[in-house]
Design a protein around this motif. Structure first.
Motif, short mmCIF file in Angstrom:
data_model
loop_
_atom_site.label_atom_id
_atom_site.label_comp_id
_atom_site.label_asym_id
_atom_site.label_seq_id
_atom_site.Cartn_x
_atom_site.Cartn_y
_atom_site.Cartn_z
N LEU A 122 86.49 56.49 25.43
CA LEU A 122 86.22 57.93 25.37
C LEU A 122 86.59 58.64 26.68
O LEU A 122 86.43 59.86 26.79
N GLY A 123 87.07 57.88 27.65
CA GLY A 123 87.47 58.47 28.93
C GLY A 123 86.44 58.38 30.02
O GLY A 123 86.55 59.07 31.04
N GLY A 124 85.42 57.52 29.85
CA GLY A 124 84.29 57.50 30.77
C GLY A 124 84.29 56.39 31.80
O GLY A 124 83.23 56.09 32.37
N ALA A 125 85.43 55.78 32.09
CA ALA A 125 85.46 54.67 33.04
C ALA A 125 84.94 55.08 34.41
O ALA A 125 84.37 54.25 35.14
N ARG A 126 85.13 56.35 34.80
CA ARG A 126 84.69 56.81 36.12
C ARG A 126 83.31 57.46 36.07
O ARG A 126 82.84 58.00 37.08
N HIS A 127 82.67 57.41 34.92
CA HIS A 127 81.39 58.09 34.76
C HIS A 127 80.27 57.12 34.34
O HIS A 127 79.17 57.55 34.06
N MET A 128 80.57 55.83 34.34
CA MET A 128 79.61 54.82 33.92
C MET A 128 78.89 54.24 35.13
O MET A 128 79.47 54.07 36.20
N MET A 129 77.61 53.90 34.92
CA MET A 129 76.81 53.20 35.92
C MET A 129 75.78 52.37 35.14
O MET A 129 75.95 52.15 33.94
N CYS A 174 81.56 67.29 32.19
CA CYS A 174 80.85 68.00 33.26
C CYS A 174 80.69 67.15 34.51
O CYS A 174 80.03 67.57 35.47
N ASP A 175 81.30 65.97 34.51
CA ASP A 175 81.23 65.03 35.64
C ASP A 175 79.82 64.51 35.87
O ASP A 175 79.40 64.24 37.00
N GLY A 176 79.08 64.33 34.75
CA GLY A 176 77.79 63.67 34.81
C GLY A 176 77.97 62.16 34.81
O GLY A 176 79.07 61.65 35.00
N ARG A 177 76.88 61.43 34.59
CA ARG A 177 76.93 59.97 34.59
C ARG A 177 76.14 59.40 33.43
O ARG A 177 75.17 60.01 32.95
N ILE A 178 76.54 58.20 32.99
CA ILE A 178 75.89 57.48 31.89
C ILE A 178 75.47 56.12 32.41
O ILE A 178 76.32 55.31 32.81
N GLY A 179 74.17 55.87 32.44
CA GLY A 179 73.65 54.60 32.93
C GLY A 179 73.37 53.65 31.79
O GLY A 179 72.38 53.80 31.08
N LEU A 180 74.25 52.67 31.62
CA LEU A 180 74.02 51.68 30.56
C LEU A 180 72.75 50.89 30.88
O LEU A 180 72.51 50.49 32.01
N SER A 195 70.21 58.50 32.40
CA SER A 195 69.93 57.41 33.34
C SER A 195 69.88 56.04 32.69
O SER A 195 70.22 55.04 33.32
N HIS A 196 69.47 55.98 31.41
CA HIS A 196 69.37 54.67 30.75
C HIS A 196 69.54 54.84 29.24
O HIS A 196 68.60 54.89 28.48
N SER A 197 70.81 54.90 28.84
CA SER A 197 71.18 55.05 27.42
C SER A 197 72.51 54.34 27.20
O SER A 197 73.35 54.30 28.10
N ASN A 198 72.71 53.82 25.99
CA ASN A 198 73.96 53.16 25.62
C ASN A 198 74.71 53.97 24.57
O ASN A 198 74.39 55.13 24.33
N ALA A 199 75.71 53.36 23.96
CA ALA A 199 76.59 54.05 23.01
C ALA A 199 76.08 53.88 21.58
O ALA A 199 75.99 52.76 21.07
N PHE A 200 75.79 54.99 20.91
CA PHE A 200 75.29 54.99 19.54
C PHE A 200 76.31 54.38 18.58
O PHE A 200 75.93 53.72 17.60
N ARG A 216 79.34 43.34 46.24
CA ARG A 216 79.73 44.58 45.58
C ARG A 216 78.47 45.42 45.40
O ARG A 216 77.64 45.12 44.55
N PRO A 217 78.31 46.48 46.19
CA PRO A 217 77.05 47.23 46.16
C PRO A 217 76.71 47.75 44.76
O PRO A 217 77.57 48.27 44.04
N VAL A 218 75.45 47.59 44.39
CA VAL A 218 74.96 47.97 43.07
C VAL A 218 74.00 49.15 43.20
O VAL A 218 73.21 49.22 44.15
N VAL A 219 74.09 50.07 42.24
CA VAL A 219 73.11 51.15 42.09
C VAL A 219 72.49 51.01 40.71
O VAL A 219 73.20 50.90 39.71
N ASP A 220 71.17 50.97 40.65
CA ASP A 220 70.45 50.89 39.38
C ASP A 220 69.60 52.15 39.25
O ASP A 220 68.75 52.43 40.11
N PHE A 221 69.81 52.90 38.16
CA PHE A 221 69.22 54.24 38.06
C PHE A 221 67.89 54.30 37.32
O PHE A 221 67.40 55.40 37.06
N HIS A 222 67.28 53.14 37.01
CA HIS A 222 65.98 53.25 36.33
C HIS A 222 65.21 51.94 36.38
O HIS A 222 65.71 50.89 35.98
#
Length: 338
Positions: free
Chosen positions: A272-279, A238-244, A213-218, A9-15
């Protein structure tokens, strides 16, 4: 179970902070035992794309553009070279053409090597401090291969306040000018580390969807570096992304931290509706204390098996890499327009 463990399963790591370690210790190359991220571990964990942040350590004194250039040279010499074996990701067409079996890949220094199945490497700048108050240097960064810029680290600089700056200011006049220049160039913006006010100003002014790129949920762990619910909703809108991220203090406030402890953050962002915006944006090589079960990128395959115990395959594939790749295929600059 055995079938699942053999599934890629290809992985992308943003930081990650490999380049900073290399800059501080000339003995460190891309295969050094002190690194979390190496090509071998990227392949072990099915990492298709790793973002390499340029972070200028305070040990070097006042950040300067020459420090940025030095890390880019390390990236060229050790990572996206025949020796390092990764491919420099510059254009959306690169990802669209990745399946071509005959494609020859050009490294930044001009060498052509057939590395069709090697991981991609993307360059980001973590903090605009080293641009020395000169928004024109963003153009130089773009020309040298940087595709993502975060305006601050934790504290104030000439462009904006960071999240740990107590006054909580936003962008400076030059910071607004820098955002405008990034918009013109097609440089993506990263809001991790920004002050809350700076976050909202960037979201208002950016013409391309920003990422964290590298933040979690407050709401799950109340560290200042994590995102509030309204910020998460805004990035989704805005169709951005959240990198856990795998920084333990951003996952839970105390105690030992395991991979399972990331699940409440995933649950909350999904709610919160972010299943398609998480990485994911691990912060490997910037981590002092590692998550048990996520000590290096080679562990991503095991992490995928953990996620599959709780969530459907389609969502897990999106979080591991699909959501990030979709974002890049849409928002990276086109070779044809440059």
């Amino acid at each position: 179970m055995d079938g699942k463990s053999n599934t890629k399963r290809p992985v992308v790591d943003f930081h990650c902070d490999v380049l900073c370690k290399m800059q501080l210790n000339r003995q460190v190359d891309f295969s050094h035992s002190s690194l979390d991220v190496t090509k071998e571990r990227l392949l072990e964990g099915d990492v298709q794309l790793q973002t390499f942040a340029i972070y200028i350590s305070q040990v070097l004194g006042r950040p300067r553009m020459e420090h940025v250039v030095r890390q880019i040279e390390l990236f060229r010499q050790h990572v996206v070279s025949p020796l390092g074996g990764l491919r420099a990701l510059l254009w959306r067409e690169d990802l669209q053409e990745q399946g071509s079996p005959t494609k020859k890949l050009t490294y930044l220094e001009g060498n052509e090597v057939d590395q069709t199945h090697s991981p991609w490497a993307l360059l980001s700048l973590e903090g605009a401090d080293a641009l020395e108050g000169n928004p024109f240097y963003a153009e130089l960064c773009y020309a040298m291969g940087i595709r993502l810029i975060g305006l601050t680290w934790n504290y104030a600089n000439w462009a904006a306040d960071g999240i740990m700056e107590q006054r909580g200011g936003g962008l400076t006049n030059k910071g607004h000018e820098l955002v405008k220049r990034c918009n013109e160039l097609g440089l993506l913006l990263d809001v991790s580390h920004l002050s809350v006010r700076g976050f909202w100003e960037v979201l208002e002014e950016a013409t391309l969807p920003p990422i964290a790129s590298h933040s979690n949920a407050f709401a799950v762990c109340s560290h200042p570096r994590n995102l509030r619910d309204d910020q998460i909703r805004a990035l989704i809108a805005c169709d951005g992304r959240i990198g856990l991220t795998f920084v333990t203090m951003f996952i839970q406030e105390q105690g030992s931290v395991s991979a399972e402890d990331l699940l409440p953050h995933i649950e909350h962002i999904c709610a919160l509706g972010g299943a398609r915006h998480m990485m994911f944006g691990s912060d490997f090589d910037g981590i002092e204390r590692h998550v048990q079960g996520l000590e290096h990128p080679g562990k991503y395959r095991e992490f995928a098996e953990l996620l599959l115990k709780h969530y459907p395959e389609e969502l897990v594939k999106g979080w591991l890499g699909g959501n990030a790749l979709c974002y890049l295929q849409t928002n990276l600059p086109s070779r044809m327009s440059s």
